[in-house]
Write an enzyme that holds these catalytic residues in place. Structure first.
Site, mmCIF file in Angstrom:
data_model
loop_
_atom_site.group_PDB
_atom_site.id
_atom_site.type_symbol
_atom_site.label_atom_id
_atom_site.label_comp_id
_atom_site.label_asym_id
_atom_site.label_seq_id
_atom_site.Cartn_x
_atom_site.Cartn_y
_atom_site.Cartn_z
ATOM 1 N N GLU A 90 1.115 -1.326 -0.131
ATOM 2 C CA GLU A 90 0.479 -0.040 -0.331
ATOM 3 C C GLU A 90 0.735 0.912 -0.014
ATOM 4 O OE1 GLU A 90 -3.844 -1.891 2.251
ATOM 5 O OE2 GLU A 90 -1.995 -0.778 3.359
ATOM 6 N N CYS A 103 3.324 8.573 1.121
ATOM 7 C CA CYS A 103 3.994 7.388 1.807
ATOM 8 C C CYS A 103 4.083 5.898 1.243
ATOM 9 C CB CYS A 103 2.669 7.407 3.117
ATOM 10 S SG CYS A 103 3.700 6.061 4.863
ATOM 11 N N CYS A 110 6.988 -7.544 6.805
ATOM 12 C CA CYS A 110 8.128 -6.682 7.178
ATOM 13 C C CYS A 110 8.726 -7.927 8.083
ATOM 14 C CB CYS A 110 7.771 -5.867 7.979
ATOM 15 S SG CYS A 110 9.557 -4.517 9.266
ATOM 16 N N CYS A 114 7.176 -5.533 15.109
ATOM 17 C CA CYS A 114 7.022 -4.867 16.488
ATOM 18 C C CYS A 114 5.895 -4.770 17.112
ATOM 19 C CB CYS A 114 7.623 -3.044 15.589
ATOM 20 S SG CYS A 114 8.692 -3.023 15.562
ATOM 21 N N CYS A 117 1.759 -3.262 15.697
ATOM 22 C CA CYS A 117 2.354 -2.901 13.834
ATOM 23 C C CYS A 117 1.203 -4.149 13.370
ATOM 24 C CB CYS A 117 3.691 -2.768 13.826
ATOM 25 S SG CYS A 117 3.822 -2.297 12.067
ATOM 26 N N CYS A 337 -1.298 5.497 10.325
ATOM 27 C CA CYS A 337 0.112 4.921 10.322
ATOM 28 C C CYS A 337 0.029 3.280 11.011
ATOM 29 C CB CYS A 337 0.866 5.248 11.327
ATOM 30 S SG CYS A 337 1.306 7.355 11.205
#
Ligand code: SAH
Ligand code: SF4
Length: 364
Positions: A90, A103, A110, A114, A117, A337
């Site tokens: 995205e 962004c 990933c 974390c 996230c 975010c």
């Protein structure tokens, strides 16, 4: 077939040299591709027909396709970009009065997990190629066009989408070089920001090879807590991270590092945490950007209250640190975010339960 979107200016010049063509031809083609947004060699009118015909047989300009384009009530736009084999990433455009920020994602998923996230919880498939990273900017430019006069809608780029940019170092640096190149996007170093969870050796490499504005995802004032929230901290603890930030500033285009801090109710948002932060960063010229936590399905955290956030910010501000709170944009289309998920086919074997570090009970 060479995808020319995979090459930065030096790469393109080398490729043209390999084809027996002059460097200025490479520059012309670079401008057509990135400044004019042209993918079809036939439309590159100031290039000799013979060279255009040759390029057609040797190369393509192939940006990753946009498979969905969603608009938010607040003007935010989210593009879903197909990167093949069932993976999609995205890209989010955030318009503001004085700028337009894109962004950009750097990995399909990933690997850093974390705890708070959505991208990290989803797993990791692979690094994006240069064409897939710069292709997000190429596609968004096509979709958004120019704002007023010949000014482009996109004035700033942040590598804060899916993935850890510094874990895909070489491709990210080549894409950054294109963003900065006057024959491509011509953005100033101050308007391009890399956000990292803290890969210390790569922060040093970025400083030496392509310094741009730096944002560091801090999220905790001590190693004990940060080890849990941002597991890469177990490898590069806070003392090393702070030292790397100081070193970075020697060559950075801005004279401060931005620390991002996601506000998690009852976890990292007390006055004591704020005071501990002040001690931690006292030798690093910095600004703070507090991010209200954005929930996603299955996340065990809650957003700090507005009052808590204000008090936390005030503690930092009273100590002289410029502190802003990130406005949540695009929440209605899951573009805020930490909400970016795209489609990722996780290729790692994951240890069941390892990613859930906090249960409801730990809120206290
Ligand atoms: N991997 C890089 C960049 C992508 S994440 C990094 O971690 O810095 C961009 C920012 O969003 C980071 O500061 C990240 O910690 C934060 N973030 C992640 N999940 C979030 C969530 N659920 N709510 C709010 N911010 C989040
Ligand atoms: Fe990866 Fe950044 Fe999400 Fe951590 S916050 S899992 S580093 S994308």
């Amino acid at each position: 077939m060479q995808n020319l979107l995979d090459l930065d200016a030096d790469g393109l010049a080398a490729w043209f040299a390999g084809e027996g063509e002059k460097p200025f031809r490479a520059r012309q083609v670079l401008r057509w591709i990135h400044r004019a947004g042209v993918a079809d060699f036939a439309a590159m009118t100031d290039i000799a027909k013979s060279l255009r015909d040759k390029l057609k047989t040797r190369a393509v300009v192939y940006p990753p396709p946009v498979i969905a384009d969603q608009g938010s009530a607040d003007g935010t736009r989210k593009f879903l970009i197909d990167v093949g084999n069932g993976n999609a990433v995205e890209t989010v455009f955030i318009p503001e009065d004085d700028r337009g920020t894109l962004c950009v994602s750097t990995q399909a998923g990933c690997a850093l997990e974390c705890a708070f996230c959505a991208t990290g919880q989803q797993g990791f498939n692979r690094n994006l190629t240069v064409a897939e990273i710069i292709g997000q900017l190429w596609q968004a430019n096509q979709a958004l066009g120019v704002r007023h006069g010949d000014e482009r809608a996109i004035s700033n780029v942040v590598l804060m989408g899916m993935g850890e940019p510094l874990a895909n170092f070489d491709n990210v640096v080549a894409a950054l070089r294109l963003m900065l190149d006057d024959n491509a996007y011509g953005l100033s170093r101050r308007r391009v920001t890399v956000s990292t969870s803290g890969l210390v050796p790569a922060i040093d490499r970025l400083r030496d090879e392509c310094p741009v504005a730096l944002a560091v995802s801090l999220h905790a004032p001590n190693d004990l807590l940060r080890n849990q929230l941002v597991p890469i901290n177990q490898k590069y603890p806070l003392s090393e991270l702070m030292a790397a930030c100081q070193r970075y500033l020697d060559k950075a285009p801005r004279d401060f590092v931005t620390f991002e801090y996601v506000m998690l109710a009852g976890i990292n948002d007390s006055d004591a945490h704020a005071r501990e932060l002040l001690a931690l960063v006292k030798r690093v010229p910095c600004k703070f950007n507090l991010i209200p936590f954005n929930p996603f399905p299955g996340s065990p955290f809650r957003r700090s209250s507005g009052e808590r956030l204000r008090r936390f910010a005030d503690t930092l501000i009273e100590a002289g640190i410029v502190t802003t709170t990130r406005k949540t944009r695009g929440g209605d289309i899951d573009a805020a975010c930490g909400q970016l998920a795209g489609q990722v086919r996780d290729r790692r074997r994951r240890i069941a339960g390892r990613t859930i570090l906090f249960t409801e009970a730990s809120y206290g």
